[in-house]
Design a protein around this motif. Structure first.
Motif, short mmCIF file in Angstrom:
data_model
loop_
_atom_site.label_atom_id
_atom_site.label_comp_id
_atom_site.label_asym_id
_atom_site.label_seq_id
_atom_site.Cartn_x
_atom_site.Cartn_y
_atom_site.Cartn_z
N ALA A 39 0.82 -1.21 0.00
CA ALA A 39 0.00 0.00 0.00
C ALA A 39 0.85 1.27 0.00
O ALA A 39 0.46 2.29 -0.56
N LYS A 40 2.02 1.20 0.60
CA LYS A 40 2.89 2.39 0.65
C LYS A 40 3.41 2.72 -0.76
O LYS A 40 3.36 3.87 -1.19
N LYS A 41 3.86 1.70 -1.46
CA LYS A 41 4.36 1.94 -2.83
C LYS A 41 3.24 2.51 -3.71
O LYS A 41 3.47 3.41 -4.51
N CYS A 42 2.04 1.95 -3.56
CA CYS A 42 0.90 2.41 -4.35
C CYS A 42 0.59 3.87 -4.03
O CYS A 42 0.46 4.70 -4.93
N SER A 43 0.51 4.18 -2.75
CA SER A 43 0.19 5.53 -2.33
C SER A 43 1.25 6.54 -2.80
O SER A 43 0.92 7.63 -3.27
N GLU A 44 2.50 6.13 -2.67
CA GLU A 44 3.58 7.04 -3.11
C GLU A 44 3.50 7.29 -4.61
O GLU A 44 3.72 8.41 -5.08
N HIS A 45 3.15 6.23 -5.36
CA HIS A 45 3.06 6.43 -6.81
C HIS A 45 1.90 7.37 -7.17
O HIS A 45 2.02 8.20 -8.08
N MET A 46 0.78 7.25 -6.46
CA MET A 46 -0.36 8.12 -6.76
C MET A 46 0.02 9.59 -6.64
O MET A 46 -0.50 10.45 -7.36
N LYS A 47 0.95 9.87 -5.74
CA LYS A 47 1.36 11.28 -5.55
C LYS A 47 2.04 11.86 -6.79
O LYS A 47 2.16 13.06 -6.93
N THR A 48 2.46 10.98 -7.70
CA THR A 48 3.08 11.50 -8.93
C THR A 48 2.01 12.05 -9.88
O THR A 48 2.34 12.64 -10.90
N TYR A 49 0.73 11.82 -9.55
CA TYR A 49 -0.36 12.35 -10.38
C TYR A 49 -1.01 13.56 -9.72
O TYR A 49 -2.19 13.85 -9.95
N LYS A 50 -0.28 14.27 -8.91
CA LYS A 50 -0.86 15.42 -8.21
C LYS A 50 -1.41 16.47 -9.18
O LYS A 50 -2.33 17.20 -8.84
N HIS A 51 -0.85 16.52 -10.38
CA HIS A 51 -1.30 17.53 -11.33
C HIS A 51 -2.73 17.27 -11.82
O HIS A 51 -3.38 18.17 -12.32
N ILE A 52 -3.21 16.00 -11.68
CA ILE A 52 -4.59 15.75 -12.08
C ILE A 52 -5.50 15.35 -10.91
O ILE A 52 -6.64 15.74 -10.88
N GLY A 53 -4.99 14.62 -9.99
CA GLY A 53 -5.91 14.12 -8.97
C GLY A 53 -5.42 14.33 -7.56
O GLY A 53 -5.83 13.60 -6.65
N ARG A 54 -4.62 15.33 -7.32
CA ARG A 54 -4.09 15.62 -5.99
C ARG A 54 -3.46 14.38 -5.35
O ARG A 54 -3.49 14.19 -4.14
N GLY A 55 -2.99 13.47 -6.20
CA GLY A 55 -2.32 12.29 -5.67
C GLY A 55 -3.23 11.29 -5.03
O GLY A 55 -2.80 10.50 -4.19
N ALA A 56 -4.52 11.27 -5.43
CA ALA A 56 -5.49 10.41 -4.75
C ALA A 56 -5.95 9.22 -5.58
O ALA A 56 -6.64 8.35 -5.05
N VAL A 57 -5.63 9.20 -6.86
CA VAL A 57 -6.10 8.10 -7.71
C VAL A 57 -5.00 7.62 -8.64
O VAL A 57 -4.03 8.33 -8.91
N CYS A 58 -5.18 6.39 -9.12
CA CYS A 58 -4.31 5.85 -10.17
C CYS A 58 -5.20 5.00 -11.08
O CYS A 58 -5.59 5.45 -12.14
N GLY A 59 -5.51 3.78 -10.67
CA GLY A 59 -6.48 2.96 -11.42
C GLY A 59 -5.92 2.18 -12.58
O GLY A 59 -6.66 1.48 -13.29
N ILE A 60 -4.59 2.24 -12.81
CA ILE A 60 -4.01 1.53 -13.96
C ILE A 60 -4.25 0.02 -13.84
O ILE A 60 -4.64 -0.65 -14.80
N CYS A 61 -4.05 -0.53 -12.62
CA CYS A 61 -4.22 -1.98 -12.45
C CYS A 61 -5.65 -2.41 -12.76
O CYS A 61 -5.87 -3.50 -13.30
N MET A 62 -6.62 -1.56 -12.45
CA MET A 62 -8.01 -1.93 -12.75
C MET A 62 -8.30 -1.79 -14.24
O MET A 62 -9.07 -2.56 -14.81
N SER A 63 -7.67 -0.81 -14.88
CA SER A 63 -7.95 -0.58 -16.30
C SER A 63 -7.49 -1.74 -17.18
O SER A 63 -8.00 -1.91 -18.28
N VAL A 64 -6.55 -2.55 -16.69
CA VAL A 64 -6.05 -3.66 -17.50
C VAL A 64 -6.66 -5.01 -17.11
O VAL A 64 -6.40 -6.02 -17.76
N CYS A 65 -7.45 -5.04 -16.08
CA CYS A 65 -7.97 -6.31 -15.55
C CYS A 65 -9.01 -6.92 -16.49
O CYS A 65 -9.97 -6.25 -16.87
N PRO A 66 -8.85 -8.18 -16.87
CA PRO A 66 -9.83 -8.81 -17.77
C PRO A 66 -11.25 -8.81 -17.21
O PRO A 66 -12.21 -8.83 -17.99
#
Ligand code: SF4
Ligand code: SF4
Length: 229
Positions: free
Chosen positions: A192-219
């Motif tokens: 969860a820490k790695k995931c949370s830290e990565h989300m912070k790289t999207y602060k320019h769009i979502g204030r570091g609160a979302v990612c969703g890449i893993c869900m977007s690829v799930c069959p």
């Protein structure tokens, strides 16, 4: 006793799935007076989640937030209903955060616990709930209560099998590729820490609160949108 009325109320107001469970074995001491859980699910818009293409979009962030608000309002409807019947009801917000540094990446009560115990779906290798009906592009809220509720289903084991698509797609390397086993610690499958830290790289769009890449690829999210029967 009140399951049917609760389901009718929440469905009429916009819940997509509703689950009931007895969670007393999964509660911390301070919540032990609320042995039952109501899980409310709202699916996310397919058109919006389709905008996640290798990175979260502003549209996804906005939709994610308003869906959380809708879930919190649905939880309030359930709280009012339960209290009028003379029971206690504790709403757990759709988006949780805690100031407890030791439990930095955990909420007061994990929505997924109630969801899985009520038979709504299983936990995928990505650590998210994958519902039987809508896959994993859903958001959840929970109400803990002392109102006795008949469970709506049983715990399901992982259906991921040999798939590792989300593990390979995660830019943070937060997914271990292990299958979820009920009762085992989350860290065995997901950091969860790695995931949370990565989300912070999207602060320019979502204030570091979302990612969703893993869900977007799930069959499990590639199926057609379910249509009301
Ligand atoms: S939300 Fe993003 S960072 Fe977190 S596990 Fe999924 S792909 Fe990885
Ligand atoms: S992408 Fe594959 S491994 Fe990951 S949650 Fe979905 S089915 Fe499971």
């Amino acid at each position: 006793m009140f399951e049917k009325e609760l389901k009718e109320l929440l469905s009429a107001n916009g819940a997509d799935l509703i689950g009931f469970s007895c969670v007393k074995t999964s509660l911390p001491q301070e919540l032990s007076k609320y042995p039952y859980a109501i899980t409310i699910v709202r699916r996310l818009s397919r058109a919006v989640t389709d905008t996640i293409q290798g990175a979260p979009s502003m549209m996804y962030f906005q939709h994610y937030r308003i869906t959380n608000t809708k879930l919190d309002l649905l939880a309030l409807d359930a709280v009012s209903f339960i209290e009028k019947k003379g029971y206690l009801a504790l709403p757990i917000a759709a988006s949780q955060s805690t100031p407890d540094e030791k439990e930095e990446y955990k909420g007061l009560f994990p929505h997924k616990t109630g969801a899985v115990m009520s038979g709504l779906g299983f936990i995928g290798k990505s650590g998210v709930l994958i519902t039987n009906k809508y896959g994993s592009f859903v958001r959840l809220a929970t109400i803990l209560t002392d109102m006795p509720l008949e469970p709506t289903g049983e715990i399901q084991t992982s259906k991921c099998g040999a798939c590792n698509i989300c593990r390979d797609a995660c830019p943070a390397h937060a997914i271990t590729g292990e299958e979820y086993i009920p009762g085992h610690p989350r860290k065995e499958i997901f950091d969860a820490k790695k995931c949370s830290e990565h989300m912070k790289t999207y602060k320019h769009i979502g204030r570091g609160a979302v990612c969703g890449i893993c869900m977007s690829v799930c069959p499990f999210n590639k199926k057609r949108i379910p249509v009301e029967e």
